[in-house]
Design an enzyme around this catalytic site. Structure first.
Site, short mmCIF file in Angstrom:
data_model
loop_
_atom_site.label_atom_id
_atom_site.label_comp_id
_atom_site.label_asym_id
_atom_site.label_seq_id
_atom_site.Cartn_x
_atom_site.Cartn_y
_atom_site.Cartn_z
N SER A 123 0.82 -1.21 0.00
CA SER A 123 0.00 0.00 0.00
C SER A 123 0.86 1.26 0.00
CB SER A 123 -0.96 -0.04 1.19
OG SER A 123 -0.73 1.05 2.05
N LYS A 124 0.39 2.22 -0.78
CA LYS A 124 1.12 3.47 -0.95
C LYS A 124 1.28 4.18 0.40
CE LYS A 124 0.65 7.66 -3.73
NZ LYS A 124 -0.11 8.31 -4.79
N ARG A 125 0.25 4.08 1.20
CA ARG A 125 0.23 4.80 2.47
C ARG A 125 1.11 4.11 3.52
NH1 ARG A 125 -3.37 4.59 6.37
NH2 ARG A 125 -4.56 3.04 5.22
#
Ligand code: GLU
Length: 546
Positions: A293-295
C-alpha cells in the site's frame, strides 16, 4: 435516427479517413515471434514497484524475442497529472536499466508517435465520430448528480452499479431530445453503445493466467469525456492497435476492465493484442497477506530504492525471482551471469499474488554487493552520495585511496570469502562513517567505567603504531592479563571464575573507543587506516572521559 448527422453535430469538421491511420501506422516489419510490448504509465508522479515488476517482464519479453519495448504516457486524466512526472518515470526506470527502444522522450523510431495520449486527440476523435455515425456510440447528458443518484438507487436495489441496459437513460433519447439538449448547450460525454449481455460467458486465453472465463460487457462506458479527451479504455484500444502492440502485460487490477476492452476492440474492428495479467505484489502483514500500500509501505515507491541506494541488479534479481518460477534455480547455477542470459518465459509467470519481502531483497543485496571490488563499491556509493548523501558524506570521496582501503577492509579480499556487511549504498556509507568522524557511543559496555579507563590508559602506554598485527595483539593480551582478564580464551573457559573477564572484553573496550561500535572488521587494520595520530587521539579521548 440519422447517425451521420448526429456525428457531424457532435464532432464537427473534417477528420482524416480511418484507413489513413492504418497507412500512417503500418504493421511493424519485425521477424516472426518478435513481441511489441509497452509500459504505459499515467504521469501521476508516483512510480511504484508494480510498474517495475511489469516493466521488467515487458522488457525481457520484447528484447528476448527481438521485438520492441516502448514508453507511452497515458495522460488523459489531467486531474492526476503532476509536473515532472515523465522525468520521474524515466529516472526511476533508468536506475534499473530498463531500456526502451521508442517512446516518450526516448528518441529512436518515431513512426508510431505521438507518445503522449493528449497529443493523439485527433485519432481518437476520428474513431469516436465513426462509432457515432455507425450508431455504436451516443451522447450522454447525465450530470454528476444524476450519476450518483443512479448509483445510490442501484446500490439500494442491490443491482450492479453503472450505466447499462435499462439504466442507460441517454441511450434511448429521441433525436428531438438530443438536439434540444445540444441547442441548449448542455455538456455531454460520448458513451459506447454496448451490445453485450452479462449472461454470456466468454472463454479467454490470458497469456499468464491461462484459460479464464470473462463475462460479456454490457456497460455503456464513457469513451470521450466532455473535454474531448478519451478515457483510458478507449485510448488504450486505439493506441495498442496503432502502435502495433502484440502483447499487453499489465497488472491484474485491469482484469476487471477486460470485458470492456474486448468489446471496444470488436466495435473498432481491430484485432486484439494478446493480454497477460500479472499478479499483484503482496506483503505479509501479521497473519494476513495484503497488497502493498502506498500509504503504509514506503518500499512500494521506486523512489525508495534510489534514495536508499539499492543496487539495481539486486532488485532486478529479486523481481525476476518473483516473476519467473525457474529463475531462482538458474540464478543459483549462474550467480554472476548477466540477467539477460536467463530465458524469461511468460508461461512461467506467477498466476497469483507474489509475496514481496524486503528481508529477502536485503539478503540478495548483501550477496551481490559482496561481489563488487572495492573500486566498484566506491563508485556505486559515490553515485548515491552525489544525489542523496549529506555534505559530510560527500567529503568521504575526496581521498579515494583512503576510502578504497576502508572498503577493502570492510569487504574482504576479492576472490576470497567476502564479508557481507553492506546492503545498500546508504547503509554502507553510514557503516564506514567512523573512519571519517568520531562516532559517539552510549554506555552499554561489558566492562565498568573505571576499568575501561584503566584498560585504555595501559594500552596507550604500550601502543606503537609500527607494530605488526601480532605484536599489537600481544599488547592487548598483556593489558588484559595485567588487569585480571584472561589473556587466553582457553584458560578463561576452563576457569571463568578466576578472571574478571577475558581478552575479548578488553578488545571490545579498545574497539568501541576507536570506532564507537562493538562490531567492526579487524581492529588492528582499522587503527592502521586511521593513522597513529587519530588512533591515539580517540583512545586518549575515551581514556580521559569524565
Ligand atoms: N495507464 C495505466 C496505468 O498506469 C496503464 C495500464 C495498462 O498497462 O494498460 O496503470
Amino acid at each position: 435516427m440519422d447517425y451521420q448527422k448526429l456525428a457531424e453535430r457532435l464532432l464537427p469538421g473534417e477528420y482524416p479517413q480511418l484507413e489513413s491511420f492504418e497507412a500512417k501506422y503500418p504493421p511493424r516489419a519485425l521477424a516472426k515471434g518478435a513481441e511489441v510490448t509497452r509500459l504505459a504509465p499515467s504521469p501521476t508522479g508516483f512510480i511504484h514497484l508494480g510498474n517495475l515488476f511489469v516493466a521488467l517482464a515487458n522488457e525481457r519479453i520484447a528484447h528476448q524475442s527481438g521485438g520492441v519495448l516502448y514508453l507511452r504516457i497515458e495522460d488523459t486524466d489531467l486531474k492526476r497529472k503532476v509536473d515532472g512526472a515523465v522525468e520521474a518515470v524515466k529516472n526511476a526506470l533508468r536506475y534499473f536499466d530498463i531500456k526502451f527502444d521508442e517512446g516518450a522522450e526516448i528518441g529512436g523510431n518515431d513512426t508510431y508517435a505521438p507518445w503522449y495520449q493528449r497529443e493523439r486527440a485527433e485519432i481518437y476523435r476520428a474513431f469516436v465520430k465513426d462509432l457515432i455515425a455507425r450508431g455504436r456510440a451516443y451522447p450522454c447528458f447525465c450530470t454528476e448528480d444524476d450519476l450518483s443518484a443512479l448509483r445510490e438507487r442501484q446500490t439500494s436495489q442491490k443491482k450492479i452499479t453503472g450505466y447499462y441496459g435499462e439504466y442507460a437513460k441517454c441511450r434511448n433519447l429521441s433525436e428531438e431530445e438530443i438536439y434540444a439538449k445540444l441547442d441548449a448547450g448542455e455538456p455531454f460525454v460520448i458513451r459506447l453503445k454496448s451490445l453485450g449481455d452479462p449472461e454470456n460467458k466468454l472463454k479467454f486465453h490470458d497469456s499468464i493466467k491461462g484459460e479464464i472465463t470473462v463475462t460479456e460487457n454490457d456497460q455503456d462506458v464513457v469513451i470521450l469525456k466532455s473535454d474531448g479527451i478519451p478515457t483510458y479504455h478507449f485510448a488504450h484500444a486505439i493506441d495498442d492497435h496503432f502502435m502495433r502492440t502484440t502483447l499487453v502485460i499489465r497488472g491484474e487490477e485491469w482484469l476487471a476492465s477486460l470485458p470492456i476492452h474486448i468489446e471496444l476492440f470488436e466495435a473498432l474492428g481491430f484485432a486484439r493484442p494478446r493480454y497477460g495479467h500479472n499478479c499483484s505484489l503482496m506483503k505479509q502483514d501479521g497473519e494476513t497477506r495484503r497488497k502493498l500500500s502506498k500509504r503504509k509501505d514506503p518500499e512500494l515507491s521506486l523512489e525508495f530504492y534510489r534514495q536508499e541506494g539499492y543496487y539495481a541488479r539486486a532488485v532486478k534479481i529479486y523481481m525476476l525471482t518473483l516473476l519467473n518460477s525457474n529463475f531462482e534455480e538458474w540464478y543459483l547455477k549462474n550467480p554472476d551471469a548477466p540477467l539477460e542470459d536467463f530465458q524469461f518465459s511468460v508461461s512461467k509467470m506467477g498466476k497469483s499474488g507474489a509475496l514481496f519481502d524486503l528481508d529477502k531483497l536485503n539478503d540478495i543485496s548483501k550477496n551481490e554487493l559482496a561481489k563488487l571490488s572495492a573500486e566498484e563499491m566506491l563508485s556505486f556509493m559515490e553515485t548515491w552520495a552525489g544525489e542523496f548523501g549529506s555534505e559530510a558524506q560527500k567529503e568521504y570521496f575526496r581521498d579515494r585511496n583512503y576510502l578504497t582501503a576502508v572498503l577493502e577492509l570492510c569487504m574482504g579480499t576479492a576472490g576470497k570469502k567476502r564479508r557481507k556487511d553492506f546492503t545498500t549504498a546508504k547503509q554502507a556509507t553510514e557503516t564506514v562513517a567512523y573512519f571519517f568522524t568520531r562516532v559517539p557511543r552510549g554506555d552499554d559496555y561489558r566492562v565498568d567505567f573505571i576499568t575501561r579507563k584503566e584498560i585504555l590508559r595501559r594500552f596507550l602506554e604500550r601502543y606503537d603504531f609500527h607494530d605488526d598485527a601480532q605484536a599489537w595483539f600481544a599488547k592487548v593480551k598483556e593489558t588484559a592479563g595485567e588487569l585480571g582478564f584472561a589473556s587466553e580464551m582457553k584458560e578463561y573457559k576452563q576457569n571463568p571464575e578466576a578472571y574478571r573477564g577475558n581478552v575479548a572484553d578488553v578488545a571490545e573496550v579498545l574497539r568501541i573507543a576507536t570506532t564507537g561500535k562493538a562490531n567492526t572488521p579487524d581492529l588492528y587494520t582499522i587503527q592502521q587506516i586511521l593513522g597513529e595520530e587519530e588512533t591515539r587521539a580517540r583512545l586518549r579521548a575515551a581514556a580521559e572521559k569524565e
